[in-house]
Design an enzyme around this catalytic site. Structure first.
Site, PDB file in Angstrom:
ATOM      1  N   GLU A  71      -6.697   4.729   7.804  1.00 52.07           N
ATOM      2  CA  GLU A  71      -6.526   6.155   7.487  1.00 52.07           C
ATOM      3  C   GLU A  71      -7.785   6.718   6.839  1.00 52.07           C
ATOM      4  O   GLU A  71      -8.141   7.878   7.041  1.00 52.07           O
ATOM      5  CB  GLU A  71      -5.283   6.342   6.607  1.00 52.07           C
ATOM      6  CG  GLU A  71      -4.008   6.138   7.419  1.00 52.07           C
ATOM      7  CD  GLU A  71      -2.848   5.511   6.672  1.00 52.07           C
ATOM      8  OE1 GLU A  71      -2.826   5.544   5.427  1.00 52.07           O
ATOM      9  OE2 GLU A  71      -1.942   4.981   7.353  1.00 52.07           O
ATOM     10  N   SER A  83       3.900  -1.762  10.316  1.00 56.93           N
ATOM     11  CA  SER A  83       5.356  -1.788  10.518  1.00 56.93           C
ATOM     12  C   SER A  83       6.000  -3.123  10.155  1.00 56.93           C
ATOM     13  O   SER A  83       6.936  -3.569  10.825  1.00 56.93           O
ATOM     14  CB  SER A  83       5.697  -1.380  11.959  1.00 56.93           C
ATOM     15  OG  SER A  83       5.274  -0.052  12.213  1.00 56.93           O
ATOM     16  N   ASN A 104       0.867  -1.178   0.000  1.00 61.57           N
ATOM     17  CA  ASN A 104       0.000   0.000   0.000  1.00 61.57           C
ATOM     18  C   ASN A 104       0.904   1.228   0.000  1.00 61.57           C
ATOM     19  O   ASN A 104       1.492   1.569   1.020  1.00 61.57           O
ATOM     20  CB  ASN A 104      -0.889  -0.032   1.252  1.00 61.57           C
ATOM     21  CG  ASN A 104      -1.724   1.233   1.383  1.00 61.57           C
ATOM     22  OD1 ASN A 104      -1.782   2.056   0.471  1.00 61.57           O
ATOM     23  ND2 ASN A 104      -2.376   1.391   2.530  1.00 61.57           N
ATOM     24  N   LYS A 121       0.111   4.239  -0.275  1.00 56.04           N
ATOM     25  CA  LYS A 121      -0.525   5.427   0.319  1.00 56.04           C
ATOM     26  C   LYS A 121      -0.314   6.627  -0.615  1.00 56.04           C
ATOM     27  O   LYS A 121      -0.257   6.432  -1.827  1.00 56.04           O
ATOM     28  CB  LYS A 121      -0.001   5.656   1.732  1.00 56.04           C
ATOM     29  CG  LYS A 121      -0.147   4.378   2.588  1.00 56.04           C
ATOM     30  CD  LYS A 121       0.081   4.574   4.045  1.00 56.04           C
ATOM     31  CE  LYS A 121      -0.112   3.239   4.774  1.00 56.04           C
ATOM     32  NZ  LYS A 121       0.041   3.348   6.219  1.00 56.04           N
ATOM     33  N   GLY A 136       2.920   2.603  10.741  1.00 59.22           N
ATOM     34  CA  GLY A 136       3.854   3.707  10.567  1.00 59.22           C
ATOM     35  C   GLY A 136       4.590   4.107  11.832  1.00 59.22           C
ATOM     36  O   GLY A 136       5.228   5.160  11.882  1.00 59.22           O
ATOM     37  N   GLU A 164      -4.855  -4.753  10.740  1.00 60.85           N
ATOM     38  CA  GLU A 164      -3.867  -3.700  10.934  1.00 60.85           C
ATOM     39  C   GLU A 164      -4.166  -2.928  12.214  1.00 60.85           C
ATOM     40  O   GLU A 164      -4.985  -2.002  12.198  1.00 60.85           O
ATOM     41  CB  GLU A 164      -3.888  -2.731   9.746  1.00 60.85           C
ATOM     42  CG  GLU A 164      -3.586  -3.364   8.407  1.00 60.85           C
ATOM     43  CD  GLU A 164      -3.068  -2.334   7.405  1.00 60.85           C
ATOM     44  OE1 GLU A 164      -2.039  -2.610   6.785  1.00 60.85           O
ATOM     45  OE2 GLU A 164      -3.673  -1.257   7.266  1.00 60.85           O
ATOM     46  N   HIS A 215      -9.344   1.130   4.913  1.00 65.74           N
ATOM     47  CA  HIS A 215      -8.065   1.335   5.600  1.00 65.74           C
ATOM     48  C   HIS A 215      -8.280   2.282   6.784  1.00 65.74           C
ATOM     49  O   HIS A 215      -9.100   3.199   6.707  1.00 65.74           O
ATOM     50  CB  HIS A 215      -7.028   1.911   4.634  1.00 65.74           C
ATOM     51  CG  HIS A 215      -5.647   1.890   5.205  1.00 65.74           C
ATOM     52  ND1 HIS A 215      -5.202   2.872   6.067  1.00 65.74           N
ATOM     53  CD2 HIS A 215      -4.640   0.999   5.090  1.00 65.74           C
ATOM     54  CE1 HIS A 215      -3.969   2.565   6.448  1.00 65.74           C
ATOM     55  NE2 HIS A 215      -3.599   1.439   5.867  1.00 65.74           N
TER      56      HIS A 215
END
Ligand code: 13P
Length: 252
Positions: free
Chosen positions: A96, A213, A9, A11, A172, A166, A94
């Site tokens: 985000e 991560s 991904n 992003k 991140g 996730e 996701h």
């Protein structure tokens, strides 16, 4: 037997020309690795360039999002059929998108149904926030996101769904979960929620990935777990050597 699955991904990273460079480099490196489903998910604007370069490479292409309606007055959005012309996959829900664009379980579910309509393989993301993790709500949150997000598709389509666990606190941050802890979430919360919707056989057939991560150094720890079938990779998917190492670990 579930085929291992690794998706990158990207992003909101890489311009179109940078995408061409990275896809070219990845294609060369990854072609020797068999036995794993490989997918790249660059930004919408680079999908056409990536699709042209990936032809015949054995690497799939995915979008990071899409709208649920077929077409119409939705400025700035991209429709399922548009994605389908270039891609075989789409990431849905996701964290985000949930956090910054208010995507609810209901919206994720609408998008899942839209993916079914055009036969795109959805990668549905679930995962608890740090606050939820610290207040022991992981089971409740992940079970709800799975059952609400995945409900109502046909029993033919359901096994095609890929789920990515996730934990938001691991994304991140450089602080990945552990293989064992992630496996517990997948085995005890995610697969049972799927089983309730579609039965035990489908729950065992669906690929469930870990994300958060993941690096070349820790990938093996997750892939050696019996219920984890691969990874959804963010930062490390932008680095050729790291993504190669992760994909190689998944193939083993
Ligand atoms: P990182 O691998 O950068 O932690 O991101 C994970 C992720 O969100 C993939 O969708």
């Amino acid at each position: 037997m579930r085929t291992p699955f690794v998706a990158g991904n990207w992003k909101m990273n890489k311009t179109i020309s940078e995408t061409r460079e990275l896809v070219t480099a990845l294609t060369l490196k990854l072609k020797e690795i068999g036995g794993v489903e490989k997918v790249l998910c660059p930004p919408f604007i680079s999908l056409a360039a990536a699709a042209a370069l990936l032809e015949g490479s054995g690497i799939g292409l995915g979008a990071q999002n899409m709208h649920w309606e077929e077409k119409g007055a939705y400025t700035g959005e991209v429709a399922p059929a548009m994605v389908k012309e270039l891609c075989g996959y789409v990431i849905l829900g996701h964290s985000e998108r949930r956090a910054y664009f208010s995507e609810s379980d209901e919206i994720v579910n609408r998008k899942l149904h839209a993916a079914q309509k055009v036969n795109l393989t959805p990668i549905v993301c679930v995962g608890e926030t740090l606050e939820q993790y610290e207040s022991n709500q992981t089971r409740e949150v992940v079970s709800r996101q799975t059952s609400q997000g995945l409900k109502g598709v046909t029993s033919e389509f359901a096994p095609q769904i890929v789920v990515a666990y996730e934990p938001v606190w691991a994304i991140g941050t450089g602080k990945a979960s552990t293989g064992e802890a992630a496996n517990v979430v997948v085995r005890d919360f995610i697969r049972p929620a799927i089983a309730e919707l579609y039965g035990q056989q489908t729950a065992q057939a669906i690929r469930v990935l870990y994300g958060g991560s993941v690096t070349g150094a820790n990938a093996e720890e997750f892939f050696s777990q019996p219920d984890i079938d691969g990874a959804l990779v963010g930062g490390a998917s932008l680095k050729v050597d790291d993504f190669y190492a992760i994909t190689k670990a998944a193939a083993r």
